[in-house]
Design an enzyme around this catalytic site. Structure first.
Site, PDB file in Angstrom:
ATOM      1  CG  ASN A  44      -1.582   1.347   1.464  1.00 13.82           C
ATOM      2  OD1 ASN A  44      -2.395   1.761   0.643  1.00 13.82           O
ATOM      3  ND2 ASN A  44      -1.198   2.059   2.533  1.00 13.82           N
TER       4      ASN A  44
ATOM      5  CG  ASP B 119       0.657  -3.936   5.985  1.00 15.79           C
ATOM      6  OD1 ASP B 119       0.396  -4.307   7.145  1.00 15.79           O
ATOM      7  OD2 ASP B 119       0.991  -2.781   5.676  1.00 15.79           O
TER       8      ASP B 119
ATOM      9  CD  GLU C 154      -3.760  -4.955   8.834  1.00 19.44           C
ATOM     10  OE1 GLU C 154      -3.281  -4.344   7.878  1.00 19.44           O
ATOM     11  OE2 GLU C 154      -3.753  -4.515   9.988  1.00 19.44           O
TER      12      GLU C 154
ATOM     13  NE  ARG D 187      -2.016 -14.246  11.905  1.00 16.24           N
ATOM     14  CZ  ARG D 187      -2.313 -13.050  11.380  1.00 16.24           C
ATOM     15  NH1 ARG D 187      -1.973 -12.747  10.137  1.00 16.24           N
ATOM     16  NH2 ARG D 187      -2.972 -12.157  12.089  1.00 16.24           N
TER      17      ARG D 187
END
Ligand code: AAO
Length: 465
Positions: free
Chosen positions: A113, A205, A241, A341
């Site tokens: 990003n 992310d 995410e 996770r």
């Protein structure tokens, strides 16, 4: 020609929409561990010594891109989340190869990003700074969203404004213009090199800050996984995410068709953190407003919220309360919802990020999850004493009350003597910890003192003597 084009488009959309949700796990393995801040050589050793032999399915590794170096008395972990260029893949080869050799997938934390913060500073391999010049990619001033951002400071101030969240800087990080084709054309190159090296997928992310259409364009350019390690046509596993606890215009749902999404509601509603009546937990999962099971990547805590960054704050269980954390992680691994996770982190002095890595491993519960995979979930509880079975393959009992648990419960399992996998192991035809005798009718008596270090018990089909 026209029909062929339509067919190709449909195939591409279908392939993109279904396959990036599959973690491509091997040999009946079901769980991923986040080896946060672990060095590649240590991950290689951990794969061969521990993760492979104990049935772990994959490792999420820290971002491997070039990154800024934060000058000062200590190097914060989060400097890795300030890219200054692609990574040096050579250091990775050995780890990816040797972990794959023992059935453990590698998932890379992809920061696409943004680049580094406007504070500048020297990058690990190249300089950074608000000149917005990154020769090793290359990116230059035109490749960022500053001209689109309508917030005076250039930074995100209001998560209620979707345009700000997408076009302005997240905590001051230079925001890449992924809407531009030549910018998003440079991202897959870095990811495809890793795919060719044998990685199984990516944690992406800060997806909330990227338009789904831009991500679709990036993912659509990712190659299929390396056929030396994965079936032909296998798509990279994508887990995105997105912090969505409700109340913001951007939601997880916008990303469901692209891959799995992190379900932050899961960690903050862990049965051991909320004092809700245990009976409500019988349908813990989608009926609690979590995303559909097939879209979810779940965890108890992550690198952000165990430190007060990101979402969840005080309602997150971390290893600072090891007893609760082990029960919460055990509950997660025994429960059927989502791809799980486990956070393997490191202790640190709250004043600065220092200290040695100490593993909070739940290897026996990972084995439990592998053994019960696909089995239905039954439930029993009373106050803060909770138990549930997984078909006839497994049973787990927790005592989170201030008094002893002393109950006979129906396990649903075949009669016999089982080793408890929390207090010990099964080895050489005997149990090193507690034994549970299940009668022919499936009932068994459980006693758990509330003073036990780990006040829970777990048995499964492969812990039977
Ligand atoms: C560092 C310094 C900054 C500095 C910056 C640039 O800390 O002060 O300005 O460098 O020089 C990590 C660290 C950051 C670090 C960064 C770069 O956590 O501290 O900044 O590296 O070095 C948002 C994003 C989410 C992001 C999260 C931290 O949406 O994607 O912020 N997480 C990822 C990574 C993370 C990493 C980055 C992104 C950057 O996991 O490790 O940062 O690559 C609300 C919004 C969330 C938002 C949070 C931010 O959450 O909904 O989307 O996350 O606010 O705090 C309740 C609400 C919940 C709310 C939450 C927190 O729970 O229900 O919605 O409170 O307010």
């Amino acid at each position: 020609m026209k029909i062929t084009l339509i067919t190709l488009i449909l195939v591409a959309v279908f392939r993109l929409s279904v396959a990036q949700h599959d973690p491509q796990l091997k040999h009946g393995r079901t769980a991923i561990v986040h080896l946060f801040e672990w060095r590649w050589a240590d991950i290689t050793a951990e794969c061969e010594r521990f993760l492979g032999p104990n049935g772990y399915g994959g490792v999420q590794i820290s971002p491997l891109n070039e990154h800024i170096i934060i000058k000062g008395p200590w190097r914060p972990w989060w400097q890795r989340y300030q890219p200054t260029g692609p990574g040096n893949e050579n250091e990775l080869c050995d780890m990816i190869r040797r972990c794959n050799n023992v059935g453990v997938n590698i998932y890379v934390d992809a920061v696409i990003n943004h680049m580094c913060g406007t504070g500048g500073g020297e990058g690990t391999h190249s300089s950074c700074g608000n000149r917005k010049y990154f020769p090793s990619v290359p990116f230059n001033g035109w490749d960022f969203n500053d001209n689109k951002c309508r917030a005076g400071s250039g930074n995100i101030k209001n998560y209620g404004d979707a345009n700000q969240v997408r076009d302005c800087r997240l905590v001051g990080l230079l925001d890449l213009a992924l809407g531009k084709d030549d910018v998003r054309g440079k991202v897959p190159g870095f990811m495809n090199k890793l795919i060719d090296m044998g990685v199984a997928g990516f944690r992406v992310d800060a997806c909330k800050h990227m338009c789904p259409a831009d991500l679709q364009a990036v993912y659509g350019r990712l190659r299929n996984l390396n056929t030396k390690r994965f079936p032909g046509g296998a798509r990279p596993f994508i887990f995105q995410e997105v912090i969505d606890l409700g109340g913001e215009p951007i939601t997880s749902r916008e990303y469901f068709h692209l891959g799995r999404v992190t379900e932050f509601k899961y960690g903050i509603s862990s049965p051991f953190m909320t004092n809700r009546p245990c009976l409500l937990f019988w349908n813990w999962g989608e009926r609690w407003g979590f995303m559909p099971n097939g879209n979810a990547l779940v965890f108890v805590d992550n690198q952000d919220n165990q430190r007060g960054h990101g979402a969840g704050g005080a309602s997150i269980v971390t290893f600072w309360d090891a007893r609760l954390h082990k029960m919460a992680v055990g509950y997660m691994l025994a429960h059927p919802y989502g791809v799980t996770r486990v956070m393997s982190s490191f202790r640190w002095d709250r004043r600065f990020e220092n200290g040695k890595v100490s593993e909070l491993e739940m290897m026996n519960m990972v084995k439990f999850r592998n053994v019960v995979n696909g089995q239905p979930h039954s439930n029993w509880c009373e106050n803060n004493q909770v138990a549930f079975g997984r078909g006839n393959r497994g049973f787990i009992v927790f005592n989170n009350d201030d008094w002893n648990l002393d109950m006979t419960l129906n396990t649903g399992m075949p009669g016999g003597t089982y080793c408890d996998m929390i207090s010990g192991q099964k080895g050489n035809g005997r149990c090193t910890g507690k034994q549970i005798h299940v009668a022919g009718d499936g009932r068994a008596h459980f006693k758990i003192s509330n003073r036990d270090e780990d006040p829970f018990l777990a048995i499964h089909a492969e812990s039977k003597l």
